[in-house]
Design a protein around this motif. Structure first.
Motif, PDB file in Angstrom:
ATOM      1  N   LEU A  87      -9.117 -11.310  -2.500  1.00  0.00           N
ATOM      2  CA  LEU A  87      -9.158 -10.361  -1.383  1.00  0.00           C
ATOM      3  C   LEU A  87      -9.940  -9.125  -1.806  1.00  0.00           C
ATOM      4  CD1 LEU A  87      -5.552 -10.182   0.128  1.00  0.00           C
ATOM      5  CD2 LEU A  87      -7.638 -10.782   1.313  1.00  0.00           C
ATOM      6  N   ALA A  88     -10.617  -8.508  -0.870  1.00  0.00           N
ATOM      7  CA  ALA A  88     -11.273  -7.229  -1.137  1.00  0.00           C
ATOM      8  C   ALA A  88     -10.191  -6.206  -1.436  1.00  0.00           C
ATOM      9  CB  ALA A  88     -12.087  -6.797   0.084  1.00  0.00           C
ATOM     10  N   PRO A  89     -10.450  -5.250  -2.334  1.00  0.00           N
ATOM     11  CA  PRO A  89      -9.436  -4.258  -2.689  1.00  0.00           C
ATOM     12  C   PRO A  89      -8.805  -3.551  -1.476  1.00  0.00           C
ATOM     13  CG  PRO A  89     -11.256  -4.129  -4.216  1.00  0.00           C
ATOM     14  CD  PRO A  89     -11.664  -5.091  -3.140  1.00  0.00           C
ATOM     15  N   ALA A  90      -9.617  -3.157  -0.508  1.00  0.00           N
ATOM     16  CA  ALA A  90      -9.071  -2.458   0.662  1.00  0.00           C
ATOM     17  C   ALA A  90      -8.118  -3.357   1.444  1.00  0.00           C
ATOM     18  CB  ALA A  90     -10.201  -1.967   1.566  1.00  0.00           C
ATOM     19  N   GLU A  91      -8.431  -4.635   1.545  1.00  0.00           N
ATOM     20  CA  GLU A  91      -7.572  -5.587   2.251  1.00  0.00           C
ATOM     21  C   GLU A  91      -6.272  -5.813   1.468  1.00  0.00           C
ATOM     22  OE1 GLU A  91      -6.703  -8.318   5.471  1.00  0.00           O
ATOM     23  OE2 GLU A  91      -7.896  -6.528   5.222  1.00  0.00           O
ATOM     24  N   ALA A  92      -6.375  -5.913   0.141  1.00  0.00           N
ATOM     25  CA  ALA A  92      -5.182  -6.074  -0.697  1.00  0.00           C
ATOM     26  C   ALA A  92      -4.259  -4.867  -0.534  1.00  0.00           C
ATOM     27  CB  ALA A  92      -5.589  -6.251  -2.155  1.00  0.00           C
ATOM     28  N   GLU A  93      -4.823  -3.682  -0.491  1.00  0.00           N
ATOM     29  CA  GLU A  93      -4.035  -2.462  -0.309  1.00  0.00           C
ATOM     30  C   GLU A  93      -3.370  -2.437   1.065  1.00  0.00           C
ATOM     31  OE1 GLU A  93      -6.759   0.740  -1.173  1.00  0.00           O
ATOM     32  OE2 GLU A  93      -6.390   0.560  -3.343  1.00  0.00           O
ATOM     33  N   ARG A  94      -4.100  -2.856   2.093  1.00  0.00           N
ATOM     34  CA  ARG A  94      -3.559  -2.861   3.453  1.00  0.00           C
ATOM     35  C   ARG A  94      -2.379  -3.829   3.563  1.00  0.00           C
ATOM     36  NH1 ARG A  94      -3.608  -5.695   7.854  1.00  0.00           N
ATOM     37  NH2 ARG A  94      -5.022  -7.296   7.106  1.00  0.00           N
ATOM     38  N   ILE A  95      -2.511  -5.006   2.990  1.00  0.00           N
ATOM     39  CA  ILE A  95      -1.467  -6.027   3.093  1.00  0.00           C
ATOM     40  C   ILE A  95      -0.236  -5.664   2.263  1.00  0.00           C
ATOM     41  CG2 ILE A  95      -0.899  -8.418   2.419  1.00  0.00           C
ATOM     42  CD1 ILE A  95      -3.761  -9.150   3.359  1.00  0.00           C
ATOM     43  N   THR A  96      -0.470  -5.160   1.042  1.00  0.00           N
ATOM     44  CA  THR A  96       0.658  -4.906   0.137  1.00  0.00           C
ATOM     45  C   THR A  96       1.303  -3.547   0.338  1.00  0.00           C
ATOM     46  OG1 THR A  96      -0.731  -3.963  -1.617  1.00  0.00           O
ATOM     47  CG2 THR A  96      -0.385  -6.361  -1.646  1.00  0.00           C
ATOM     48  N   GLY A  97       0.522  -2.578   0.809  1.00  0.00           N
ATOM     49  CA  GLY A  97       1.033  -1.215   0.895  1.00  0.00           C
ATOM     50  C   GLY A  97       0.970  -0.488  -0.439  1.00  0.00           C
ATOM     51  N   TYR A  98       0.362  -1.115  -1.420  1.00  0.00           N
ATOM     52  CA  TYR A  98       0.188  -0.515  -2.746  1.00  0.00           C
ATOM     53  C   TYR A  98      -1.289  -0.232  -2.984  1.00  0.00           C
ATOM     54  CZ  TYR A  98       4.926  -2.111  -4.005  1.00  0.00           C
ATOM     55  OH  TYR A  98       6.289  -2.315  -4.066  1.00  0.00           O
ATOM     56  N   VAL A  99      -1.560   0.668  -3.939  1.00  0.00           N
ATOM     57  CA  VAL A  99      -2.927   1.015  -4.323  1.00  0.00           C
ATOM     58  C   VAL A  99      -3.354   0.091  -5.459  1.00  0.00           C
ATOM     59  CG1 VAL A  99      -4.369   2.859  -5.283  1.00  0.00           C
ATOM     60  CG2 VAL A  99      -2.573   3.410  -3.651  1.00  0.00           C
ATOM     61  N   VAL A 100      -4.620  -0.355  -5.441  1.00  0.00           N
ATOM     62  CA  VAL A 100      -5.140  -1.183  -6.525  1.00  0.00           C
ATOM     63  C   VAL A 100      -4.876  -0.478  -7.852  1.00  0.00           C
ATOM     64  CG1 VAL A 100      -7.256  -2.089  -7.569  1.00  0.00           C
ATOM     65  CG2 VAL A 100      -6.856  -2.379  -5.129  1.00  0.00           C
ATOM     66  N   GLY A 101      -4.401  -1.245  -8.815  1.00  0.00           N
ATOM     67  CA  GLY A 101      -3.972  -0.680 -10.093  1.00  0.00           C
ATOM     68  C   GLY A 101      -2.473  -0.477 -10.119  1.00  0.00           C
ATOM     69  N   GLY A 102      -1.861  -0.537  -8.928  1.00  0.00           N
ATOM     70  CA  GLY A 102      -0.417  -0.374  -8.802  1.00  0.00           C
ATOM     71  C   GLY A 102       0.180  -1.422  -7.888  1.00  0.00           C
ATOM     72  N   ILE A 103      -0.540  -2.531  -7.670  1.00  0.00           N
ATOM     73  CA  ILE A 103      -0.026  -3.580  -6.774  1.00  0.00           C
ATOM     74  C   ILE A 103       1.035  -4.392  -7.504  1.00  0.00           C
ATOM     75  CG2 ILE A 103      -0.578  -5.714  -5.534  1.00  0.00           C
ATOM     76  CD1 ILE A 103      -3.256  -4.465  -4.780  1.00  0.00           C
ATOM     77  N   SER A 104       2.189  -4.440  -6.912  1.00  0.00           N
ATOM     78  CA  SER A 104       3.320  -5.206  -7.436  1.00  0.00           C
ATOM     79  C   SER A 104       3.587  -6.381  -6.495  1.00  0.00           C
ATOM     80  CB  SER A 104       4.565  -4.313  -7.496  1.00  0.00           C
ATOM     81  OG  SER A 104       5.674  -5.056  -7.964  1.00  0.00           O
ATOM     82  N   PRO A 105       4.091  -7.485  -7.028  1.00  0.00           N
ATOM     83  CA  PRO A 105       4.485  -8.574  -6.136  1.00  0.00           C
ATOM     84  C   PRO A 105       5.820  -8.287  -5.437  1.00  0.00           C
ATOM     85  CG  PRO A 105       4.971  -9.167  -8.395  1.00  0.00           C
ATOM     86  CD  PRO A 105       4.241  -7.842  -8.430  1.00  0.00           C
ATOM     87  N   PHE A 106       6.529  -7.271  -5.933  1.00  0.00           N
ATOM     88  CA  PHE A 106       7.847  -6.926  -5.395  1.00  0.00           C
ATOM     89  C   PHE A 106       7.717  -5.808  -4.358  1.00  0.00           C
ATOM     90  CE2 PHE A 106       8.294  -7.816 -10.012  1.00  0.00           C
ATOM     91  CZ  PHE A 106       8.876  -9.064  -9.912  1.00  0.00           C
ATOM     92  N   GLY A 107       8.364  -5.972  -3.233  1.00  0.00           N
ATOM     93  CA  GLY A 107       8.398  -4.914  -2.230  1.00  0.00           C
ATOM     94  C   GLY A 107       7.093  -4.710  -1.483  1.00  0.00           C
ATOM     95  N   GLN A 108       6.290  -5.747  -1.379  1.00  0.00           N
ATOM     96  CA  GLN A 108       5.040  -5.613  -0.625  1.00  0.00           C
ATOM     97  C   GLN A 108       5.347  -5.397   0.851  1.00  0.00           C
ATOM     98  OE1 GLN A 108       2.376  -8.892  -1.424  1.00  0.00           O
ATOM     99  NE2 GLN A 108       2.040  -8.234  -3.530  1.00  0.00           N
ATOM    100  N   LYS A 109       4.484  -4.634   1.491  1.00  0.00           N
ATOM    101  CA  LYS A 109       4.646  -4.318   2.914  1.00  0.00           C
ATOM    102  C   LYS A 109       4.680  -5.599   3.747  1.00  0.00           C
ATOM    103  CE  LYS A 109       1.332  -2.187   5.309  1.00  0.00           C
ATOM    104  NZ  LYS A 109       0.386  -1.131   5.675  1.00  0.00           N
TER     105      LYS A 109
END
Length: 157
Positions: A87-109
């Motif tokens: 995924l593109a970083p901006a899309e990953a951030e939108r889906i997870t609710g986390y910032v790249v470098g801080g994306i966790s599999p736990f508690g994603q949006k």
């Protein structure tokens, strides 16, 4: 830096045992997982990176040791799919609710299916991003896989 994140909160609520370790995140440091391993003084095979990808157009989360790369073909196969791409970083951030470098599999949006590289389960405890840059959660990979209802498969190179 706060040690309480959505990731820590959902794990606490679920009764999953973990400890929090922090380090000085360097935004110019290159590969985030390897940077975390070095900063924590840990084996990169025990510091897992969280990657967001798509399988046949559906978003998924892949957890793999920081010293390994993902085989997109094997990742797609783990989910019974035909093709995978990051995924593109901006899309990953939108889906997870986390910032790249801080994306966790736990508690994603938006909860996505998760795959964890099977070699990670050979370790008693691993580090997984805690939902904020510079925050790592130290926990059992088996507990993580169980909580995430993850597909356990071999998809790393």
């Amino acid at each position: 830096m706060s040690k309480a994140t959505r990731a820590t909160k959902v794990l606490q609520q679920a009764g999953v045992s973990f400890t929090v370790r922090t380090y000085d995140y360097d935004p110019d440091g290159g590969q985030i997982g390897l940077q975390a391993a070095e900063a924590l003084g840990e084996d990169p095979a025990k510091v897992l990176k969280t990657l967001m990808a798509t399988i046949d157009g559906r978003p998924i989360c892949a957890i793999v040791p920081s010293n390994q790369e993902v085989s997109m073909k094997r990742l797609a196969a783990a989910f019974g799919g035909k093709s995978a791409s990051m995924l593109a970083p901006a899309e990953a951030e939108r889906i997870t609710g986390y910032v790249v470098g801080g994306i966790s599999p736990f508690g994603q949006k938006r909860r996505c299916p998760v795959a964890i590289e099977e070699c990670a389960l050979a370790h008693e405890r691993v580090y997984i991003n805690g939902g904020q840059r510079g925050v790592q959660l130290h926990l059992s990979p088996k507990d993580a896989a169980r909580y995430l209802q993850a597909v356990v498969a071999s998809f790393a190179n």
